[in-house]
Design a protein around this motif. Structure first.
Motif, PDB file in Angstrom:
ATOM      1  N   GLN A 201       0.844  -1.156  -0.078  1.00 15.65           N
ATOM      2  CA  GLN A 201      -0.155   0.133  -0.185  1.00 15.65           C
ATOM      3  C   GLN A 201       0.921   1.197  -0.299  1.00 15.65           C
ATOM      4  OE1 GLN A 201      -2.317  -0.825   3.359  1.00 15.65           O
ATOM      5  NE2 GLN A 201      -4.047  -1.591   2.280  1.00 15.65           N
ATOM      6  N   GLY A 202       2.166   1.026  -0.018  1.00 14.93           N
ATOM      7  CA  GLY A 202       3.143   2.339  -0.092  1.00 14.93           C
ATOM      8  C   GLY A 202       3.376   2.713   1.197  1.00 14.93           C
ATOM      9  N   HIS A 203       3.350   2.170   2.314  1.00 13.62           N
ATOM     10  CA  HIS A 203       3.484   2.524   3.669  1.00 13.62           C
ATOM     11  C   HIS A 203       4.927   1.900   4.177  1.00 13.62           C
ATOM     12  CE1 HIS A 203      -1.061   2.883   3.938  1.00 13.62           C
ATOM     13  NE2 HIS A 203      -0.431   4.217   3.681  1.00 13.62           N
ATOM     14  N   PRO A 204       5.763   2.483   4.788  1.00 16.73           N
ATOM     15  CA  PRO A 204       6.886   1.871   5.312  1.00 16.73           C
ATOM     16  C   PRO A 204       6.772   0.973   6.135  1.00 16.73           C
ATOM     17  CG  PRO A 204       7.214   4.413   5.433  1.00 16.73           C
ATOM     18  CD  PRO A 204       5.697   4.099   5.036  1.00 16.73           C
ATOM     19  N   VAL A 205       7.469  -0.016   6.302  1.00 13.46           N
ATOM     20  CA  VAL A 205       7.002  -1.186   7.504  1.00 13.46           C
ATOM     21  C   VAL A 205       7.908  -1.265   8.575  1.00 13.46           C
ATOM     22  CG1 VAL A 205       6.696  -2.549   5.526  1.00 13.46           C
ATOM     23  CG2 VAL A 205       8.957  -2.715   6.073  1.00 13.46           C
ATOM     24  N   ASP A 206       8.657  -0.112   8.740  1.00 14.95           N
ATOM     25  CA  ASP A 206       9.418  -0.024   9.915  1.00 14.95           C
ATOM     26  C   ASP A 206       9.515   1.276  10.675  1.00 14.95           C
ATOM     27  OD1 ASP A 206      10.619  -2.525   9.266  1.00 14.95           O
ATOM     28  OD2 ASP A 206      12.387  -1.872   8.367  1.00 14.95           O
ATOM     29  N   ASN A 207       9.870   1.415  11.561  1.00 15.30           N
ATOM     30  CA  ASN A 207      10.088   2.766  12.577  1.00 15.30           C
ATOM     31  C   ASN A 207      11.436   2.799  13.089  1.00 15.30           C
ATOM     32  OD1 ASN A 207       7.093   2.265  14.339  1.00 15.30           O
ATOM     33  ND2 ASN A 207       7.439   4.037  12.752  1.00 15.30           N
ATOM     34  N   LEU A 208      11.946   4.052  12.692  1.00 11.52           N
ATOM     35  CA  LEU A 208      13.302   4.481  13.326  1.00 11.52           C
ATOM     36  C   LEU A 208      13.023   5.133  14.649  1.00 11.52           C
ATOM     37  CD1 LEU A 208      16.370   4.708  13.098  1.00 11.52           C
ATOM     38  CD2 LEU A 208      15.807   6.994  11.882  1.00 11.52           C
ATOM     39  N   ILE A 209      13.828   4.505  15.799  1.00 11.60           N
ATOM     40  CA  ILE A 209      13.811   5.203  16.860  1.00 11.60           C
ATOM     41  C   ILE A 209      15.216   5.692  17.356  1.00 11.60           C
ATOM     42  CG2 ILE A 209      13.231   4.781  19.520  1.00 11.60           C
ATOM     43  CD1 ILE A 209      11.883   2.266  18.222  1.00 11.60           C
ATOM     44  N   VAL A 210      15.269   6.941  18.087  1.00  8.97           N
ATOM     45  CA  VAL A 210      16.447   7.678  18.254  1.00  8.97           C
ATOM     46  C   VAL A 210      16.398   7.578  20.012  1.00  8.97           C
ATOM     47  CG1 VAL A 210      17.892   9.570  18.309  1.00  8.97           C
ATOM     48  CG2 VAL A 210      16.995   8.686  15.949  1.00  8.97           C
ATOM     49  N   TYR A 211      17.440   7.402  20.744  1.00  2.44           N
ATOM     50  CA  TYR A 211      17.330   7.341  22.020  1.00  2.44           C
ATOM     51  C   TYR A 211      18.271   8.369  22.521  1.00  2.44           C
ATOM     52  CZ  TYR A 211      15.162   2.705  21.486  1.00  2.44           C
ATOM     53  OH  TYR A 211      14.250   1.706  21.464  1.00  2.44           O
ATOM     54  N   ALA A 212      18.027   9.292  23.516  1.00  2.00           N
ATOM     55  CA  ALA A 212      19.078  10.169  23.840  1.00  2.00           C
ATOM     56  C   ALA A 212      18.561  10.433  25.232  1.00  2.00           C
ATOM     57  CB  ALA A 212      18.704  11.785  23.018  1.00  2.00           C
ATOM     58  N   THR A 213      19.736  10.881  26.187  1.00  2.00           N
ATOM     59  CA  THR A 213      19.397  11.339  27.505  1.00  2.00           C
ATOM     60  C   THR A 213      19.824  12.676  27.656  1.00  2.00           C
ATOM     61  OG1 THR A 213      21.711  10.328  28.063  1.00  2.00           O
ATOM     62  CG2 THR A 213      19.681   9.058  28.318  1.00  2.00           C
ATOM     63  N   ARG A 214      19.540  13.377  28.789  1.00  2.00           N
ATOM     64  CA  ARG A 214      19.830  14.778  29.178  1.00  2.00           C
ATOM     65  C   ARG A 214      21.150  14.919  29.187  1.00  2.00           C
ATOM     66  NH1 ARG A 214      17.112  18.908  32.067  1.00  2.00           N
ATOM     67  NH2 ARG A 214      18.395  20.690  31.897  1.00  2.00           N
ATOM     68  N   SER A 215      21.773  15.775  28.647  1.00  2.54           N
ATOM     69  CA  SER A 215      23.489  16.051  28.739  1.00  2.54           C
ATOM     70  C   SER A 215      23.656  17.224  29.793  1.00  2.54           C
ATOM     71  CB  SER A 215      23.938  16.215  27.501  1.00  2.54           C
ATOM     72  OG  SER A 215      23.400  17.294  26.752  1.00  2.54           O
TER      73      SER A 215
END
Length: 215
Positions: A201-215
């Motif tokens: 259907q033209g939809h991406p099959v994955d998610n990209l997740i970025v993890y970060a913490t307070r610096s």
């Protein structure tokens, strides 16, 4: 947004990101559906994983949540050229998480069911990769490097800095709900967008997740 009862939260948390970012492809042309009311296209109805214990919370309680805490108004990621205002996101009527409307593809959204950036817990920012209008705010998020700076300005006048600790690409059918939304003692930040190949259907099959913490 009103607080979500525990039983409802258990039911909707696994579906939040499996369905929320289905409209990231630039080729979608379907009319909005009940599960995707942001105008970004139709949603993908995939099987959701069971709710991990890490995502469960006491009824009426959101970790780190404090109504007096300042809310995010702008986010910047200098290394990939992101400089966006921040809109608030809640839940759709069917329990899926809201995403920014397609015509606001260059705007990042903050999911208000989790803590605000800078509070103790996992703050979640969601942005499109692409919409039917073209490239969106998190189009280059896949280029972000470990150690990169993410700056969040809030309506209290503070400038908060977060350092990227890692990234992860996951199938929308196996989204790590507890890891992303669950309680943590850190002042953490999660950025989420679509990624990967396209389905029929033209939809991406994955998610990209970025993890970060307070610096």
């Amino acid at each position: 947004m009103s607080r979500i009862p525990l039983l409802f939260r258990r039911a909707v948390l696994p579906a939040l990101l499996c369905l929320a970012l289905a409209g990231c492809s630039s080729g979608e042309a379907d009319a909005p559906s009940a599960a995707h009311q942001d105008g970004a296209g139709s949603s993908t109805t995939s099987v959701s994983p069971d709710s991990p214990q890490g995502a469960e919370q006491t009824e009426g309680e959101v970790p780190g949540k404090d109504d007096s805490t300042a809310r995010p108004v702008r986010v910047g990621i200098p290394s990939i050229g992101v400089n966006s205002t921040v809109m608030r996101l809640g839940l759709n009527g069917d329990g899926t998480v809201e995403v920014p409307p397609a015509d606001k593809g260059m705007t990042v959204g903050w999911y208000t069911g989790n803590p605000a950036p800078g509070e103790r817990g996992a703050a979640v920012l969601i942005g499109h990769n692409d919409t039917r209008f073209g490239k969106a705010v998190f189009h280059d998020l896949k280029k972000i490097a470990k150690g990169a700076d993410i700056t969040v300005h809030n309506d209290g006048g503070a400038e908060l800095h977060f350092r990227v600790t890692g990234t992860e690409t996951v199938s929308k059918k196996a989204f790590p709900t507890g890891k992303v939304y669950g309680a943590t003692d850190e002042r953490a930040l999660r950025l989420i967008t679509c990624d990967g190949a396209f389905d029929s259907q033209g939809h991406p099959v994955d998610n990209l997740i970025v993890y970060a913490t307070r610096s």
